[in-house]
Design an enzyme around this catalytic site. Structure first.
Site, PDB file in Angstrom:
ATOM      1  N   HIS A   1       0.861  -1.183   0.000  1.00 42.65           N
ATOM      2  CA  HIS A   1       0.000   0.000   0.000  1.00 42.65           C
ATOM      3  C   HIS A   1       0.895   1.231   0.000  1.00 42.65           C
ATOM      4  CE1 HIS A   1      -2.859   2.962   1.677  1.00 42.65           C
ATOM      5  NE2 HIS A   1      -3.831   2.146   1.312  1.00 42.65           N
TER       6      HIS A   1
ATOM      7  N   ASP B   1       2.835  -4.188   8.007  1.00 44.77           N
ATOM      8  CA  ASP B   1       1.565  -3.498   7.785  1.00 44.77           C
ATOM      9  C   ASP B   1       0.467  -4.547   7.986  1.00 44.77           C
ATOM     10  OD1 ASP B   1      -0.796  -2.495   6.741  1.00 44.77           O
ATOM     11  OD2 ASP B   1       0.074  -1.773   4.870  1.00 44.77           O
TER      12      ASP B   1
ATOM     13  N   GLN C   1      -4.733  -5.316   6.848  1.00 44.00           N
ATOM     14  CA  GLN C   1      -5.647  -6.291   6.258  1.00 44.00           C
ATOM     15  C   GLN C   1      -5.567  -7.662   6.918  1.00 44.00           C
ATOM     16  OE1 GLN C   1      -7.866  -5.419   4.069  1.00 44.00           O
ATOM     17  NE2 GLN C   1      -7.081  -3.385   3.550  1.00 44.00           N
TER      18      GLN C   1
ATOM     19  N   LYS D   1     -11.006  -0.985   9.975  1.00 46.31           N
ATOM     20  CA  LYS D   1     -11.087  -2.168   9.133  1.00 46.31           C
ATOM     21  C   LYS D   1     -11.450  -3.413   9.941  1.00 46.31           C
ATOM     22  CE  LYS D   1      -7.631  -0.346   5.894  1.00 46.31           C
ATOM     23  NZ  LYS D   1      -8.474  -0.035   4.740  1.00 46.31           N
TER      24      LYS D   1
ATOM     25  N   CYS E   1      -4.687   2.413  -3.887  1.00 42.74           N
ATOM     26  CA  CYS E   1      -3.479   2.920  -3.217  1.00 42.74           C
ATOM     27  C   CYS E   1      -2.319   1.947  -3.390  1.00 42.74           C
ATOM     28  CB  CYS E   1      -3.738   3.187  -1.730  1.00 42.74           C
ATOM     29  SG  CYS E   1      -4.902   4.517  -1.435  1.00 42.74           S
TER      30      CYS E   1
END
Length: 409
Positions: free
Chosen positions: A121, A198, A201, A224, A364
């Protein structure tokens, strides 16, 4: 996991869009919020709205207890060693920027290497680009396999003695790929590098144990994972956080302020300048309670089942290209695709007319779009409240979309 019972907890799903029952397939962008989270936020503002850490009055004490209680919930949820390792931020982007601005500036020198991948991302690319430019370091891209996965052999060949930071997403927001973070962390540590993850997700969709992964930093966002927008988490090993300097300065994070010198509070508060995101953190705590009650393993199993069903249904649509791993167990609940020569924005617009919400664009992830040799894609992303019937609606509407553009043009 009873999906129909879960759906009842999400009032936004019980509506029609453009004359059709809503099918929400954009959870990778932001998830919907259950009643428990909405009511928790309302209760804070109605009953004990107050600043934290400062006042000794009843409302302030209650707000502080709930705010710090949320920090403990986060600690347990990701199995951090201490609440000192849990910092509340505005989200994944702020967390990664904090790592780059504080740890990165202190530990990266000219000629050092920072390693990322093409699937990242933008928020896990640009901070490292800027740091590399500032320090004269080298930004390297770990190769991807043809199906959008990482080969450990490639990782081993990419990480060198010059590597100081490896920063990779746990789950791709485009390909759905679940990356081997634990193994990558081992390879990074063998070369003396730190592992940044990261987790935007991954945390919403599976059990994450930061101590088992042995990563040095882990970042994720509340919105999220059924929580509020505007709040997220930076996990860092205490040994790193203690040496790092704050990147924001002001109230809350100080110990003593003199005319020319100041000192900082201990962890984690030295990284939380100003009035913190009180309602957001408390709402995140409520979201964690909700997800824990269902069970992260059950959520991942459900998404694997949906992904397998979607891959089977959508692969039968002539002219539809699906990106990412072919095996459902290697991906989270994300299916990114293109339909013949129909622009993804047109696909999304037609689907919206059918009451189906998907995402279209570069997500993104422009370097990944270039790697895929496309300008944009459409994306359907699933969560714990989606069903096979949602996927049936998606597949049927994609067939209608294809027929519409074939007949019109």
């Amino acid at each position: 996991m009873n999906v129909l019972e879960v759906r009842k907890q999400f009032p936004i799903l019980d509506q029609e869009v453009n004359g059709h029952p809503l099918v929400y397939l954009d959870s990778a962008a932001t998830s919907q919020k259950p009643v428990q989270v909405i009511e928790t936020l309302e209760q804070y503002y109605r009953e004990y709205n107050s600043n934290v850490h400062r006042g000794v009055h009843t409302l302030g004490t209650k707000a502080t207890d709930r705010y710090e209680g949320a920090r403990e919930k986060v600690r347990k949820f990701i199995n951090a060693a201490s609440t000192e390792e849990i910092i509340f931020t505005r989200g994944t982007t702020t967390s990664i920027n904090t790592i780059a601005a504080s740890f990165g500036r202190a530990n990266i020198s000219e000629g050092d290497e920072i390693i990322i991948t093409h699937m990242e991302h933008h928020s896990n690319i640009i901070p490292w680009q800027q740091l590399a430019k500032e320090k004269g370091a080298t930004l390297k891209y770990m190769p991807l396999q043809e199906n959008g996965t990482i080969s450990l052999e490639d990782a081993r060949n990419t990480i060198t003695d010059k590597t100081k930071i490896v920063s990779i997403m746990h789950v791709s927001n485009v390909l759905g790929t679940i990356n081997p973070i634990k193994e990558l962390a081992t390879l990074a540590h063998e070369k003396g590098a730190v592992m940044v993850v990261d987790g935007a997700q991954s945390v919403p969709h599976m059990k994450v144990d930061v101590r088992d992964l042995n990563c040095d930093f882990y970042a994720f966002s509340a919105h999220k994972m059924c929580g509020p927008t505007g709040v997220g988490v930076l996990y860092g090993k205490k040994e790193h956080l203690e040496k790092m300097e704050p990147v924001e300065f002001g109230g809350e994070m100080i110990d003593f302020v003199g005319l020319y010198e100041s000192t900082w509070k201990e962890l984690p508060w030295k990284f939380e300048a100003g009035t913190p995101i009180i309602a957001g953190a408390i709402g995140l705590g409520a979201a964690i309670d909700f997800l824990e009650e269902i069970g992260p393993d059950q959520i991942l199993e459900h998404e694997h089942r949906l992904a397998a069903y979607a891959l089977e249904k959508m692969s039968k649509i002539e002219g539809l290209t699906i990106y990412g791993p072919e095996e459902a167990e290697k991906r989270a609940g994300v299916i990114t695709f293109n339909l013949d020569d129909v622009h993804p924005h047109d696909v999304a617009t037609v689907l919206d007319a059918e009451g189906i919400a998907v995402r279209a664009g570069h997500h993104c992830a422009q370097p990944l779009m270039k790697w895929l040799n496309v300008s944009a894609t459409a994306r359907a992303s699933f969560y714990l409240y989606n069903t096979e019937q949602d996927i049936d609606r998606l597949a049927d509407s994609l067939v209608k979309t294809k027929e519409y553009f074939t007949n019109v043009f």
